[in-house]
Design a protein around this motif. Structure first.
Motif, PDB file in Angstrom:
ATOM      1  N   TRP A   1       0.630   1.164   1.918  1.00 32.35           N
ATOM      2  CA  TRP A   1       0.953  -0.258   1.770  1.00 32.35           C
ATOM      3  C   TRP A   1       1.428  -0.872   3.079  1.00 32.35           C
ATOM      4  O   TRP A   1       0.991  -1.957   3.468  1.00 32.35           O
ATOM      5  N   ASP A   2       2.345  -0.179   3.771  1.00 30.32           N
ATOM      6  CA  ASP A   2       2.944  -0.763   4.960  1.00 30.32           C
ATOM      7  C   ASP A   2       2.062  -0.659   6.199  1.00 30.32           C
ATOM      8  O   ASP A   2       2.411  -1.188   7.262  1.00 30.32           O
TER       9      ASP A   2
ATOM     10  N   TRP B   1      -0.689  -7.083  -1.038  1.00 30.05           N
ATOM     11  CA  TRP B   1       0.691  -6.964  -0.577  1.00 30.05           C
ATOM     12  C   TRP B   1       1.677  -7.106  -1.727  1.00 30.05           C
ATOM     13  O   TRP B   1       2.616  -6.321  -1.851  1.00 30.05           O
TER      14      TRP B   1
END
Length: 336
Positions: A22-23, A194
């Motif tokens: 995700w990051d 996100w």
């Protein structure tokens, strides 16, 4: 990403071979230009609605039941007459103002529980009906005083699969915001991977209204729906706003091509502090050319609660997003 074609017999699932955490996914904030989203919202708001408002799901109003909702400041009651036709009108009894939503329906006639005034759906004793429409999935009422536009004979119902060939489910939630905050949320496809990583991955916006003719604008998105672990279903989807309070996602390529997700925003009565409230009614109409989809249709009663739960999880996040947007606008702090 190249979406699956959705041809019958081809397995729609894909395995993400090099999943990006995700990051570490590519930031989308530079592409999600506030001006681009604002322009799309302005175009949506400029389109006609014919003064039609979604008030609920067709399936949630069987014969013999009533439905009550306050659209803006207008109280509305809905029920089905003896032939099953949708009837709507003022929610207060014209005699002494009883709440008709609490009154019983007998043989298609709404009978006021205070003094027995009976309404068959036609004008009577000062009670005047509102135009109503049941599209087979959603219920609509036309409120000309609320909308203030040129009325249309029917609402602008998006193109969707035939109900008998699909599995449909309807989710409803309420947020402390205005309809434009809900619509703006849906006209920002960049936030998907996100803000909702539990549902969406590998999201790329491949087309925006700036790339389309003025009369056919929309957002084109390649995205994968998460199934379990690294298993995903890749699709290509198109987001459009056919009227001021509606955003539609059409699956144009991949599994379930032709399926739609319609998001409708209806203004409600304000809360006790005078803050706006909006009902989100989301219709999911899923279809597929696969032979096995007949099994899914047969299992629709079991699938609908799962579909509503999935939509509800997304909307818990997105209503918080819409409420935050309204708070910023109301205090003059919104940067968009």
């Amino acid at each position: 990403m190249s979406p699956a074609t959705g041809r019958p017999g081809r397995i729609p699932l894909r395995l993400r071979r090099a999943p990006v955490p995700w990051d570490r996914q590519a930031p989308t904030w530079r592409d999600a230009k506030p001006g681009l989203i604002a322009d799309a919202l302005e175009r949506a708001q400029s389109r006609p609605s014919g003064n039609w408002y979604v008030i609920g799901a067709s399936r949630d109003l069987p014969p013999g039941r009533t439905l009550g909702v306050t659209v803006g400041s207008t109280e509305v009651v809905a029920w089905r007459d003896g032939e099953g036709k949708l009837r709507t009108g003022p929610g207060a009894c014209p005699h002494l103002g009883a709440p008709l939503r609490d009154s019983p329906v007998r043989c298609g006639t709404l009978v006021c529980h205070w003094h027995g005034l009976a309404l068959d759906g036609g004008p009577f004793a000062g009670w005047e009906p509102y135009p109503a429409f049941d599209d087979g999935v959603l219920l609509w009422v036309r409120l000309d005083r609320v909308g203030g536009e040129t009325p249309s004979e029917r609402p602008y119902v998006p193109v969707r699969p035939r109900v008998r060939d699909a599995v449909e489910a309807v989710y409803r939630g309420v947020g402390r915001c205005e309809p434009e905050d809900v619509v703006a949320n849906r006209l920002d496809p960049w936030h998907g991977a996100w803000f909702h990583p539990y549902s969406f991955v590998d999201l790329t916006v491949t087309g925006t209204p700036a790339d389309s003719p003025a009369d056919d604008d929309g957002f084109m998105v390649d995205v994968s729906f998460k199934v379990a672990g690294r298993l995903v279903v890749p699709v290509r989807a198109r987001f459009t706003a056919p009227e001021p309070r509606t955003v539609v996602m059409h699956i144009v390529e991949g599994e379930g091509a032709g399926s739609v997700v319609e998001t409708h925003a209806t203004p409600l009565a304000p809360d006790e502090r005078g803050r706006p409230r909006t009902a989100v009614t989301e219709a999911l109409v899923a279809a597929s050319d696969r032979r096995g989809f007949a099994v899914a249709r047969a299992a629709a009663p079991l699938l609908r609660p799962l579909m509503r739960a999935s939509a509800g999880r997304l909307w818990r996040d997105d209503l918080a997003y819409a409420e935050r947007r309204w708070e910023l606008r109301d205090s003059g702090r919104f940067p968009g």
